[in-house]
Write an enzyme that holds these catalytic residues in place. Sequence first.
Site, PDB file in Angstrom:
ATOM      1  N   GLN A 243     124.556 -71.383  -4.885  1.00  0.00           N
ATOM      2  CA  GLN A 243     124.373 -72.827  -4.656  1.00  0.00           C
ATOM      3  C   GLN A 243     123.322 -73.421  -5.598  1.00  0.00           C
ATOM      4  O   GLN A 243     123.277 -74.642  -5.766  1.00  0.00           O
ATOM      5  CB  GLN A 243     123.967 -73.109  -3.204  1.00  0.00           C
TER       6      GLN A 243
ATOM      7  N   GLY B  36     119.901 -72.108   5.521  1.00  0.00           N
ATOM      8  CA  GLY B  36     120.344 -70.989   4.694  1.00  0.00           C
ATOM      9  C   GLY B  36     120.655 -71.494   3.299  1.00  0.00           C
ATOM     10  O   GLY B  36     120.884 -72.697   3.104  1.00  0.00           O
TER      11      GLY B  36
ATOM     12  N   CYS C 197     126.891 -78.025   5.220  1.00  0.00           N
ATOM     13  CA  CYS C 197     126.606 -77.248   4.019  1.00  0.00           C
ATOM     14  C   CYS C 197     125.889 -78.141   3.012  1.00  0.00           C
ATOM     15  O   CYS C 197     126.303 -79.277   2.790  1.00  0.00           O
ATOM     16  CB  CYS C 197     127.901 -76.719   3.399  1.00  0.00           C
ATOM     17  N   LEU C 198     124.830 -77.613   2.424  1.00  0.00           N
ATOM     18  CA  LEU C 198     124.074 -78.398   1.442  1.00  0.00           C
ATOM     19  C   LEU C 198     124.924 -78.722   0.221  1.00  0.00           C
ATOM     20  O   LEU C 198     124.609 -79.663  -0.511  1.00  0.00           O
ATOM     21  CB  LEU C 198     122.809 -77.633   1.028  1.00  0.00           C
TER      22      LEU C 198
ATOM     23  N   HIS D 250     128.641 -67.859   7.035  1.00  0.00           N
ATOM     24  CA  HIS D 250     128.743 -69.046   6.164  1.00  0.00           C
ATOM     25  C   HIS D 250     128.188 -68.722   4.772  1.00  0.00           C
ATOM     26  O   HIS D 250     128.816 -69.038   3.750  1.00  0.00           O
ATOM     27  CB  HIS D 250     127.970 -70.207   6.822  1.00  0.00           C
ATOM     28  N   GLU D 251     127.013 -68.083   4.730  1.00  0.00           N
ATOM     29  CA  GLU D 251     126.385 -67.757   3.435  1.00  0.00           C
ATOM     30  C   GLU D 251     127.203 -66.714   2.681  1.00  0.00           C
ATOM     31  O   GLU D 251     127.340 -66.783   1.457  1.00  0.00           O
ATOM     32  CB  GLU D 251     124.955 -67.245   3.635  1.00  0.00           C
TER      33      GLU D 251
ATOM     34  N   HIS E 274     129.935 -68.089   0.710  1.00  0.00           N
ATOM     35  CA  HIS E 274     129.520 -68.626  -0.598  1.00  0.00           C
ATOM     36  C   HIS E 274     129.605 -67.542  -1.683  1.00  0.00           C
ATOM     37  O   HIS E 274     129.947 -67.835  -2.826  1.00  0.00           O
ATOM     38  CB  HIS E 274     128.089 -69.164  -0.543  1.00  0.00           C
TER      39      HIS E 274
HETATM   40  O1  GNR Z   1     121.653 -75.963   6.569  1.00  0.00           O
HETATM   41  C1  GNR Z   1     122.721 -75.482   6.921  1.00  0.00           C
HETATM   42  N1  GNR Z   1     123.104 -75.598   8.214  1.00  0.00           N
HETATM   43  C2  GNR Z   1     124.180 -74.923   8.750  1.00  0.00           C
HETATM   44  C3  GNR Z   1     124.639 -75.327  10.002  1.00  0.00           C
HETATM   45  C4  GNR Z   1     125.692 -74.675  10.600  1.00  0.00           C
HETATM   46  C5  GNR Z   1     126.292 -73.617   9.957  1.00  0.00           C
HETATM   47  C6  GNR Z   1     125.859 -73.220   8.708  1.00  0.00           C
HETATM   48  C7  GNR Z   1     124.804 -73.858   8.110  1.00  0.00           C
HETATM   49  S1  GNR Z   1     124.240 -73.331   6.555  1.00  0.00           S
HETATM   50  C8  GNR Z   1     123.598 -74.817   5.926  1.00  0.00           C
HETATM   51  C9  GNR Z   1     122.924 -74.603   4.597  1.00  0.00           C
HETATM   52  C10 GNR Z   1     123.956 -74.144   3.584  1.00  0.00           C
HETATM   53  O2  GNR Z   1     124.753 -74.857   3.059  1.00  0.00           O
HETATM   54  N2  GNR Z   1     123.998 -72.851   3.335  1.00  0.00           N
HETATM   55  O3  GNR Z   1     124.940 -72.380   2.503  1.00  0.00           O
HETATM   56 NI    NI Z   2     126.611 -73.730   2.621  1.00  0.00          NI
END
Ligand code: GNR
Ligand code: NI
Length: 182
Positions: free
Chosen positions: A51, A46, A102-103, A144-145, A148
């Site tokens: 980001q 995601g 998270c990236l 999660h997204e 952000h």
């Molecule tokens: O790549 C991602 N893996 C992930 C694993 C578990 C819960 C959420 C994520 S999202 C993350 C990519 C990212 O940072 N998206 O904002």
């Molecule tokens: Ni993230």
Amino acid sequence: MALLRILETPDPVLRQISTPVEKVDDELRTLIEDMFETMYDAPGIGLAAVQVGVPKRLLVMDLQEPENPDDPESPPVKEPRVFINPEILSHSDHDVPYTEGCLSVPDQYAEVMRPDRIRARWLDEQGESHEEDLDGLLAVCLQHEMDHLEGVLFIDHLSKLKRDMVLKKLAKTRKERGLRAA
Ligand code: GNR
Ligand code: NI
């Protein structure tokens, strides 16, 4: 097509609150393409626009789950999804743990509790409205997204002790990487 630079904590842009997308047009669709390219390259499942330095309420996702659930090595199924101006309409009152990454907090992982089911509404890249019940990894990732979009990172859900541990490990990893690159 272009690879975009992914911002990492503590970049203050990641703390901005993203503003609604006003128009789903070709300019936005170009950004969406570039976000997919950046997400697949990272690789991640995601990516929120903020980001890559664009604080708009837009995110892309592809869970890239293996074709054969019994064989994690089987080729991933490509299922790109676009969420514009997403809203969570309701959520279950049952929280479940998931080990998130998270990236923008590279190579760090920690368990976060979130509702296991949500009902969400969003626009796609054609500007069409969708409303669906989501569960499993899709529900985890969308929450999660969507965090952000509010300037929230998964580490904000941890206790201060755990958050500080993750940030310390991140600093250590960066220092080691820096030394090796030198
Ligand atoms: O790549 C991602 N893996 C992930 C694993 C578990 C819960 C959420 C994520 S999202 C993350 C990519 C990212 O940072 N998206 O904002
Ligand atoms: Ni993230």
